[in-house]
Design a protein around this motif. Structure first.
Motif, PDB file in Angstrom:
ATOM      1  N   PHE A  42       0.922  -1.310   0.134  1.00 30.33           N
ATOM      2  CA  PHE A  42       0.025   0.110  -0.118  1.00 30.33           C
ATOM      3  C   PHE A  42       0.827   1.314  -0.130  1.00 30.33           C
ATOM      4  CE2 PHE A  42      -2.145   3.225   2.399  1.00 30.33           C
ATOM      5  CZ  PHE A  42      -3.319   3.460   1.841  1.00 30.33           C
ATOM      6  N   TYR A  43       1.878   1.244   1.064  1.00 34.48           N
ATOM      7  CA  TYR A  43       2.681   2.415   1.155  1.00 34.48           C
ATOM      8  C   TYR A  43       3.582   2.801  -0.085  1.00 34.48           C
ATOM      9  CZ  TYR A  43       6.296   5.604   2.856  1.00 34.48           C
ATOM     10  OH  TYR A  43       7.094   6.734   2.902  1.00 34.48           O
ATOM     11  N   LYS A  67       1.914   4.527  -2.870  1.00 39.39           N
ATOM     12  CA  LYS A  67       1.671   5.810  -2.850  1.00 39.39           C
ATOM     13  C   LYS A  67       2.879   6.601  -2.824  1.00 39.39           C
ATOM     14  CE  LYS A  67      -1.808   7.429  -0.394  1.00 39.39           C
ATOM     15  NZ  LYS A  67      -2.441   8.034   0.510  1.00 39.39           N
ATOM     16  N   THR A  68       4.066   6.282  -3.001  1.00 40.02           N
ATOM     17  CA  THR A  68       5.422   7.054  -2.900  1.00 40.02           C
ATOM     18  C   THR A  68       5.529   7.731  -4.212  1.00 40.02           C
ATOM     19  OG1 THR A  68       6.516   5.336  -3.324  1.00 40.02           O
ATOM     20  CG2 THR A  68       6.324   5.846  -0.964  1.00 40.02           C
ATOM     21  N   ARG A  69       6.100   8.927  -4.189  1.00 42.68           N
ATOM     22  CA  ARG A  69       6.548   9.599  -5.501  1.00 42.68           C
ATOM     23  C   ARG A  69       7.613   8.702  -6.207  1.00 42.68           C
ATOM     24  NH1 ARG A  69       7.364  15.605  -3.107  1.00 42.68           N
ATOM     25  NH2 ARG A  69       5.087  16.110  -2.462  1.00 42.68           N
TER      26      ARG A  69
END
Lengths: 308, 260
Positions: B13-14, B17-19
């Protein structure tokens, strides 16, 4: 007192640098304040208590078991770290629910706990905002929320009040005290005496990796009140003022600075000195412009206690 | 196992979401752009010097195998631990009721999945663009599946190695770059058994028919004595398991202190 945390001769070195030295403590339920200036060893102590660091010498047990790599005990501990670090690209809600996931709760329980924790720290309305956009106070509260969301028996809070505004501090102090009253073991560190004073009467003084004193806060207060204080008085008639106090038994030293307009008194009885000074300033044309106490801080007490 | 699954779910999940993931998705789409340009040239200029499947199995695969997989696994693999240490978020993980082995393996698997999805997306898109005219042939699809398998094995092996590197060294990216574009790209061309010290040797050994490739780009897929496919697969899995085990052992014993 039933021991929840026990340390014995706990010491930690970082290479040749001393982090913590010979700490033997038995900590039971209630709030214990860890007081010491920055770099005193408070965070090192907490990292040892939470198994993040290995002791160089000595032992730590929590609920009777060694803590390092002891996952079973971690379920009973909540830690609010000092560092201002969060998963910046997550929302407050995602941050909390993902950390709660690591406890193995079901989805409904994760959501219920996260909601309750966010409500406790008054962040429920901001739950869907990205953490990067949170103010310092909100970040502190979110860190606190993740420490208590799983309802731990031991709560370790490393400088939890730093960066909070007065209102935020008051709210968090109330929360922490509630946790203490519920019979949990709460350890709080700070370098600000009034913060600790507002939380608990039971404190440990830490300085340069060593425990200088522990016990009731009134004892520490007495140390502060009886150790020699420096009081600086700016006056247009500084020499007359100094002459008036020179013979007093509680005034040990008098010296002048700033071309003679600032007089520094060293006194062992601050209360008596101030009482006399106030009367003198009111009764005579003393020319007193400013009174400051340059060493009226924690560092001065530590310096005094260690004989610096 | 449940802990690994929870950690995996967190970081899958994380990671999404990261750039960084978005940036690497753009890099993964570079070959798609190249494939599109090639197809346009073929369509509008009638350039038929190369078959689409030939370009896919030679140029595009080389880009994926010897550049993209290395870059992605390097950045994701080394960050399994180092991003937590540098971001000072490790505290949140190591004080949870999850073993360090589960933390590391769960995060490694989540990041391997993210890298795989990035790679698969680019590779499948390239395949569809370049082999459009031959999509009705079953054997062409088999080529794609085989290449996807090889790249996935590469992601697992390189990812494990870089996870180990990230848990071992503070400046692991630099060492990783030297390994990727120095060691891996040079040692594979050494004669004798020296080439077997490169992961890419075992990956190339699994590629079909590269020895027979001819033409301007054949040097890209050149290889010396390939290892048999069972040994290659076993070696790649052993490399993965070995470096992951080392990384776990390091993580369990090492202190990650970023203050004081």
């Amino acid at each position: 007192m039933s021991a929840v945390i026990e340390t014995s001769k706990l010491s930690k070195w970082y290479g040749n640098v001393l982090g913590l030295s010979d700490v033997t403590l038995t900590i039971g339920p209630g709030i214990l304040g860890l007081l010491g200036p920055n770099g005193a060893g408070k965070s090192t102590f907490f990292k040892l208590l939470t198994g993040q660091l290995k002791p160089s010498i000595g032992t730590v047990t929590v609920f009777g078991a060694p803590i390092r790599n002891n996952q079973r005990t971690f379920r009973r501990i909540g830690l609010c770290p000092e560092q201002d670090a969060l998963y910046e690209e997550l929302t407050g809600w995602e941050f909390l629910t993902n950390l709660l996931r690591l406890y193995g709760y079901g989805r409904a329980e994760i959501e219920a706990r996260a909601e309750r924790a966010l409500e406790t720290v008054e962040l429920l309305e901001d739950r869907d905002r990205i953490v990067r956009g949170y103010s310092r106070g909100m970040r502190q509260r979110l860190k606190f929320a993740q420490a208590v969301a799983h309802d731990p028996e031991v709560v370790i809070l490393d400088e939890p009040l730093s960066g909070l505004d007065p209102l935020g501090k008051r709210k968090l102090i109330r929360l922490i005290k509630d946790f203490g009253r519920e019979g949990r073991t709460v350890l709080v560190s700070s370098h600000v005496l009034p913060e600790i004073e507002a939380l608990t009467a039971n404190i440990v003084l830490v300085h340069q990796g060593k425990i200088l004193a522990s016990g009731d806060i009134h004892y520490i207060r007495d140390l502060i009140d009886t150790h020699p204080h420096i009081v600086a008085v700016r006056s247009s008639a500084a020499r007359t003022l100094a002459g008036h106090f020179v013979g007093e038994p509680y005034v040990h030293k008098v010296r002048f600075e700033n071309g003679g307009e600032l007089v520094l008194f060293e006194t062992s009885n601050r209360d008596r000195f101030f009482e006399r000074l106030t009367r003198y300033a009111a009764d005579t044309a003393s020319g007193v412009e400013e009174i400051t106490s340059p060493d009226d801080n924690l560092q001065a007490v530590f310096d005094y206690l260690v004989g610096a | 196992m449940k802990s690994i699954r929870e950690v995996f779910a967190f970081y899958a999940f994380y990671g999404r979401k990261t750039r960084r993931t978005l940036a690497f998705l753009l890099i993964a789409l570079i070959p798609v752009a190249i494939a599109t340009i090639f197809r346009f040239r073929q369509a509008f200029e009638g350039d038929g010097s190369y078959d689409g499947l030939y370009l896919f199995t030679n140029v595009i695969m080389t880009f994926f195998l010897q550049f993209l997989v290395l870059i992605l696994t390097l950045f994701f693999g080394t960050s399994v631990l180092s991003e937590e240490v540098e971001g000072r978020t490790l505290t949140y993980l190591v004080t949870r009721p999850v073993s360090k082995a589960a933390l590391l393996v769960g995060k490694y698997l989540a990041y391997s999945l993210i890298v795989s999805v990035l790679v698969w997306t680019g590779l499948v898109a390239c395949f569809l663009i370049l082999c459009f005219a031959r999509l009705g042939e079953a054997q062409v699809w088999m080529v794609l599946l085989r290449y996807l398998g090889v790249l996935t094995l590469g992601i697992l092996a390189y990812g494990a190695f870089f996870t180990f590197l990230g848990s071992f060294l503070k400046k692991s990216i630099m060492v990783g770059l030297i390994f990727s574009f120095g060691w891996e790209n040079v040692i594979q061309y050494f004669p004798g058994s020296t080439q077997r010290f490169a992961i890419v040797h075992y990956l190339k050994s699994l590629l079909p028919g590269v020895l027979q490739s001819r033409g301007r780009f054949s040097f890209l897929t050149f290889r010396l004595n390939p290892t048999s496919w069972p040994v290659s697969i076993l070696t790649l899995l052993l490399i993965t398991a070995g470096f992951l085990t080392l990384a776990v052992l390091l993580f369990q014993s090492k202190e990650y202190n970023y203050e004081d």
